[in-house]
Scaffold this active site. Structure first.
Site, PDB file in Angstrom:
ATOM      1  N   LYS A   6       0.849  -1.192   0.000  1.00  0.00           N
ATOM      2  CA  LYS A   6       0.000   0.000   0.000  1.00  0.00           C
ATOM      3  C   LYS A   6       0.881   1.237   0.000  1.00  0.00           C
ATOM      4  O   LYS A   6       1.763   1.398   0.846  1.00  0.00           O
ATOM      5  CB  LYS A   6      -0.896  -0.001   1.244  1.00  0.00           C
ATOM      6  CG  LYS A   6      -1.803   1.205   1.387  1.00  0.00           C
ATOM      7  CD  LYS A   6      -2.649   1.044   2.647  1.00  0.00           C
ATOM      8  CE  LYS A   6      -3.525   2.250   2.898  1.00  0.00           C
ATOM      9  NZ  LYS A   6      -4.315   2.091   4.145  1.00  0.00           N
ATOM     10  N   ASP A 103     -12.667   3.378  12.314  1.00  0.00           N
ATOM     11  CA  ASP A 103     -12.979   3.383  10.880  1.00  0.00           C
ATOM     12  C   ASP A 103     -13.439   1.997  10.418  1.00  0.00           C
ATOM     13  O   ASP A 103     -13.040   1.525   9.361  1.00  0.00           O
ATOM     14  CB  ASP A 103     -11.756   3.837  10.079  1.00  0.00           C
ATOM     15  CG  ASP A 103     -12.134   4.343   8.684  1.00  0.00           C
ATOM     16  OD1 ASP A 103     -13.301   4.745   8.488  1.00  0.00           O
ATOM     17  OD2 ASP A 103     -11.276   4.344   7.791  1.00  0.00           O
TER      18      ASP A 103
END
Length: 293
Positions: A6, A103
């Site tokens: 990522k 989240d």
């Protein structure tokens, strides 16, 4: 070994803070239902995170994809994912970790080749309150449609904020609908507001369940799962269960017991803080999304 890489955006200071948060939390925490951070790369202006590769992708992809001939997740797999995600959150809230995830959403629940669920993306995670404090005060962040009402109103963050968000995702699993979708008819844009009257009634629950499930579930099991979602979605944070209680409730569903009887689907539920430092992969990685090592 196949890994996922990522690359963090650096167009704001917040991007670097989120990268550091992921390194710090996933570098210290180890649990079967948290994605494994293999290492990181910091070179010049590049910020990379190297994870275990999750071949089935995100829960969001499996739950909301409407492509022709696409097979939606079965009821048993949905309850399995719900349980394993709950176990991940319960570990984060435990005395050992003391982390508020902040989240939780379908795009941050990843699935391995056997549909084992693992939480990912810890950029917004926060250390929980310490001492005699009951909450953490912070700037409101997260994804629209998921955040708890008291967090939106005051910025006060607690583990019960995560419980509310979990309730939203459980409702998405039950209905096959996104938390927020302006393409739905007026009055149905916000899933929680629209579904609340239905899942508050045992007789009306069936009207909001994902029609793609057909007759895969028993009505009592669906009613119990819907009642659990409503408890998590209570407007009063004090009335919400903690994640350990959510795990216990899901473990009692007969479909979950049946699914876990399969030898390939039995998972270890223990977790720990990892005292070993994450390897610094500085200079060893090409800037690719997936790479063999």
């Amino acid at each position: 070994m196949i890994v996922a890489v990522k690359k963090l955006k650096l167009d704001s200071f917040q991007g670097h803070k989120e990268w550091l948060a992921e390194v710090n939390y996933l570098g210290q925490l180890s649990h079967p239902n948290l994605v494994k951070l293999i290492g990181y790369c910091l070179e010049d202006e590049q910020r990379l995170l190297v994870y275990e590769f999750m071949p089935k992708g995100s829960l969001e992809h499996h739950l909301f994809r409407r492509a022709p001939h696409f097979q939606p997740l079965s009821w048993n797999l949905r309850m399995k994912v719900a349980l394993e995600a709950a176990r991940g959150l319960a570990f984060l809230h435990s005395d050992e970790a003391k982390v508020i995830y902040r989240d939780f959403k379908t795009s941050n629940v990843l699935l391995d080749s056997e549909y084992n669920a693992k939480l990912s993306d810890f950029g917004l995670a926060k250390d929980g309150p310490s001492g005699d404090k009951s909450h953490v005060s912070t700037r409101v962040m997260g994804t629209q449609g998921y955040a708890a009402p008291e967090y939106l109103a005051t910025g006060h963050l607690t583990t019960k904020s995560d419980v509310y968000t979990y309730g939203v995702v459980l409702l998405e699993l039950l209905t096959g609908q996104r938390a927020l979708d302006k393409n739905r008819p007026p009055g149905q844009h916000n899933l929680v507001e629209w579904a609340r009257p239905y899942i508050n009634s045992k007789r009306r629950v069936i009207h909001v369940l994902d029609p793609r499930l057909g007759s895969q579930y028993s009505l009592p099991a669906a009613q119990k799962a819907a009642a659990l979602a409503m408890q998590c979605l209570s407007m009063d944070a004090r009335c919400r269960p903690d994640m350990d209680q959510v795990v216990t409730a899901l473990e009692k569903l007969p479909e979950v017991k049946k699914t876990y009887n399969h030898p390939l689907l039995v998972s270890n539920t223990s977790g720990s803080r990892n005292s070993e430092q994450m390897p610094d992969l500085r200079g060893r990685l090409a800037f690719e999304s997936v790479k063999r090592m």
